[in-house]
Structures are given as C-alpha cells and as structure tokens.
Enzyme design. Structure first.
Site, short mmCIF file in Angstrom:
data_model
loop_
_atom_site.label_atom_id
_atom_site.label_comp_id
_atom_site.label_asym_id
_atom_site.label_seq_id
_atom_site.Cartn_x
_atom_site.Cartn_y
_atom_site.Cartn_z
N ASP A 42 -11.47 -10.25 -18.05
CA ASP A 42 -10.38 -10.05 -19.01
C ASP A 42 -9.00 -10.42 -18.48
O ASP A 42 -8.00 -10.14 -19.17
CB ASP A 42 -10.36 -8.60 -19.48
CG ASP A 42 -10.15 -7.61 -18.34
OD1 ASP A 42 -10.32 -8.01 -17.17
OD2 ASP A 42 -9.81 -6.45 -18.62
N GLU A 43 -8.89 -11.03 -17.31
CA GLU A 43 -7.56 -11.39 -16.83
C GLU A 43 -7.63 -12.58 -15.87
O GLU A 43 -8.64 -12.83 -15.23
CB GLU A 43 -6.85 -10.21 -16.16
CG GLU A 43 -7.53 -9.69 -14.92
CD GLU A 43 -6.69 -8.63 -14.22
OE1 GLU A 43 -5.45 -8.77 -14.12
OE2 GLU A 43 -7.29 -7.64 -13.75
N ASP A 57 -3.64 -10.92 -19.57
CA ASP A 57 -4.45 -9.70 -19.50
C ASP A 57 -4.87 -9.33 -20.91
O ASP A 57 -4.03 -9.00 -21.75
CB ASP A 57 -3.63 -8.58 -18.86
CG ASP A 57 -4.47 -7.36 -18.53
OD1 ASP A 57 -5.71 -7.45 -18.58
OD2 ASP A 57 -3.88 -6.30 -18.21
#
Length: 368
Positions: free
Chosen positions: A110-111, A15
């Site tokens: 983003d993850e 993350d």
C-alpha cells in the site's frame, strides 16, 4: 570556484488510505460507512491487520488484539483478509506509477516512493504528477491515496501523513528544517515507541531537541541508527529511491486460540513455522544466516532472541533445531505463550559463499 548547486530531487511518497479495509468497503457496499477491520476474529485470538477510518474513531488500529477492538466497538465488523485481491489491486497501482517513472521503490502493498526528478511525461512539477497519480488511482481502482512531495524520502513520507485521508502535501526545500524542528519525536519515521520513550527520558521531545545532540552522542545512546537521527534532525536524507530494493527477511508467525504452556506443544508449532519459512525461502530463492525467535506471552509482552551461524539456513530441520534451542534457552517457563514467530534475516543468494571463515574453530553444529 564552482558555484553550482545540486538540483533538489523530487520525491513522492504514495500511501493508500486504510488500504485493506478500503478494498473491502469498495467490494462490499454493505460495509461502506461502517466500522470495519480486516483481521482475525476475536474468538480466534486474532489481531487487526487494517482498520477503516470509521473504526479508527473508536481507537482501533493495526496490530491491536481483535478482542480489545471488539470491546471498544461492539458493532465492529470483522472481515477475513483476501491477500490475493490486495496484491492484484496493488499491481494496478504499481502500473500507474510506472507510467511516470521507473524509479519506484515499493515499501509494502500500500505504499511506495517515486523519484520523479526526471520523469516520463517530462512534467516539471512533482505536485502535478502526484495529483495526476491520485486521480488515476481513484478512477481506476475507486480507492483514495495520500501523497507527500518533498526533496528527500524522509520528508516525503512525513508529508504523506499530514493530510490524510485523500491528502496531498508539499514540504518545499525552504520549509524542511522548520518542519522537522517542530516535529514531535514520536512522529519521526524510524523512531518506534520504545525509542521515543528513551529519547524523551533524555530530554529529546522534538526535532529541535534532537538537533542539539552531536552525532557521537547519538551513536553512543542509539548505536549506528544515531547517525540517521543526526541527519534527519537537519532535514537531510540522501537515500536514493531504490527500485531494486531487496527483501531483508523472511518469516512467519502464529497466534494461538488458547495460550500454550506445554513445551512440546510449542515445539509442534515451531515445526510448522520452520516448514513455512523454509518453503517461503525456496519460493524467493533467498536464504539467510540469522534466525530470530519471537515469543509473545499471554500478557502481550514480547521477547525476541536471535542466533547467527556461518552457513546459509536453508532447510526445515535446521530451522526447527535452532528454534527449539532458542526457545529452551530463553523462554520464561512460568508464563503462557499466545504467539510464536520465526524470521530468517541477513539474506543472500543460495550460491553465496559462507559468511564467515573460521580456520581454527569448528563450524557451528548447524553447518555440518
């Protein structure tokens, strides 16, 4: 008798830390160390898309109205999003993941989940891989990431949030049950604010409380999701890391500089949204059977209503017609509207057969 046991999987959840805001602070030295948000200007009725850690100290978080964010921090810096840049950086990070495993399931820019049970460098330790990935991300993008390592997706995602920012946290198989039992119910992945309140009203405040409920009772109160709650309360999650995870919905929404109160004006906004959603469906070659209308009123209360039809929704005209019908059927006429959204779900390929077969009843008017 077979005494062999399945080898626990090795799952990493990566993350990125305040991703959009961190990219802006990386690219603009004057923003470093300053409270910053990526999102709409307060004068334009925008919302916060991402907040730097400096901004979070003022109680500013994603989805907060920009006006409220500015009230909490008058010297807050507002930056317009640069999604092309974020996508480019996200691809850099994805390239790093691919060095270690092909089993990568992106959740957003983003993850992502990574299954490193079997990995390309043949490294036995998932912690060593997670540490190497974090170091590569920092070296190649000048950004930090937090990583959670465990034997299933639920616990890996939980772990990645326990030591942010720039964290690395392991939940080993012998720790999983105790960690879940101590976890406040609002911290469970998949339990939103409304569900947490409902659980708390039923006396469920922690994972230990949740574990005392039978699967049948949880399904009675929470539908099919009750089975998921039953399993994760026992630290069980058999979902595989799916590198071919398909898009579940396609949508668009718009906030308005001034609240809308005239129905015809709302119709115009719906027409624009319908065209945008249809364009996005064409781009992805994915179409759906369900249209959901989202209405956010001036007091920030939200309403969603959906309609499912027998044929694939593909064109602007059909989306617009359905959206207007939903709006007229469910809009509170005495309340002003600050946001409208349209989302198509139950997606399928354009060559798919009709989802429902009706021999004795006429098709929906939208399918004729």
């Amino acid at each position: 008798m077979d005494d062999t046991k399945a080898v626990p999987r090795k799952i990493i959840h990566i993350d990125m830390d305040a991703f959009f805001a961190s990219v802006e602070q990386r690219d603009h030295p004057q923003y470093r160390g300053q409270p910053l948000v990526v999102g709409g200007n307060p004068a334009q009725r925008g919302v916060v898309a991402a907040a730097s850690y400096e901004a979070r100290q003022y109680g500013i978080y994603s989805a907060l109205p920009s006006r409220l964010a500015q009230q909490r921090c008058p010297h807050l810096i507002f930056v317009k999003p640069r999604f092309e840049v974020y996508r480019s950086v996200s691809q850099q990070i994805r390239d790093i993941f691919d060095r270690y495993t092909d089993l990568v399931e992106p959740l957003a820019l983003d993850e992502a989940y990574l299954d490193v049970t079997t990995n390309k460098p043949e490294i036995a330790s998932a912690m060593a891989i997670a540490r190497a990935i974090k170091q590569a991300i920092r070296a190649e993008t000048q950004l930090t990431a937090s990583a959670g390592v465990s034997y299933n997706k639920f616990l890996a995602k939980l772990a990645s949030g326990l030591d942010k920012p720039d964290g690395l946290y392991l939940i080993a198989p012998e720790q999983g049950q105790a960690v879940v039992e101590a976890l406040p119910i609002a911290k469970f992945y998949g339990v939103g604010v409304a569900t947490a309140k409902k659980m708390q009203a039923l006396g469920i405040h922690t994972g230990f409380d949740l574990k005392q409920w039978s699967e049948a009772d949880l399904r009675q109160h929470f539908g099919k999701t009750g089975s998921y709650y039953y399993r994760v309360a026992r630290a069980e999650d058999e979902r595989p890391v799916n590198p071919n995870r398909s898009r579940k919905s396609i949508g668009a929404e718009q906030s308005f500089a001034e609240d809308l109160e005239v129905l015809e004006t709302m119709d115009g906004a719906l027409a624009t949204l319908a065209e945008e959603v249809a364009t996005r469906m064409d781009k992805h070659q994915r179409y759906g059977y369900t249209l959901t209308l989202k209405v956010k009123y001036a007091d920030y209360q939200q309403m969603t209503r959906a309609q499912t039809v027998e044929c694939l929704l593909r064109d602007t005209e059909t989306l617009y017609s359905m959206a207007k019908d939903l709006l007229r059927a469910h809009l509170d006429p005495i309340r002003k509207v600050r946001l409208l959204g349209l989302t198509v779900s139950n997606l399928s390929e354009p060559t798919a057969l009709p989802r429902y077969t009706q021999l004795s009843l006429p098709l929906s008017p939208f399918c004729q």
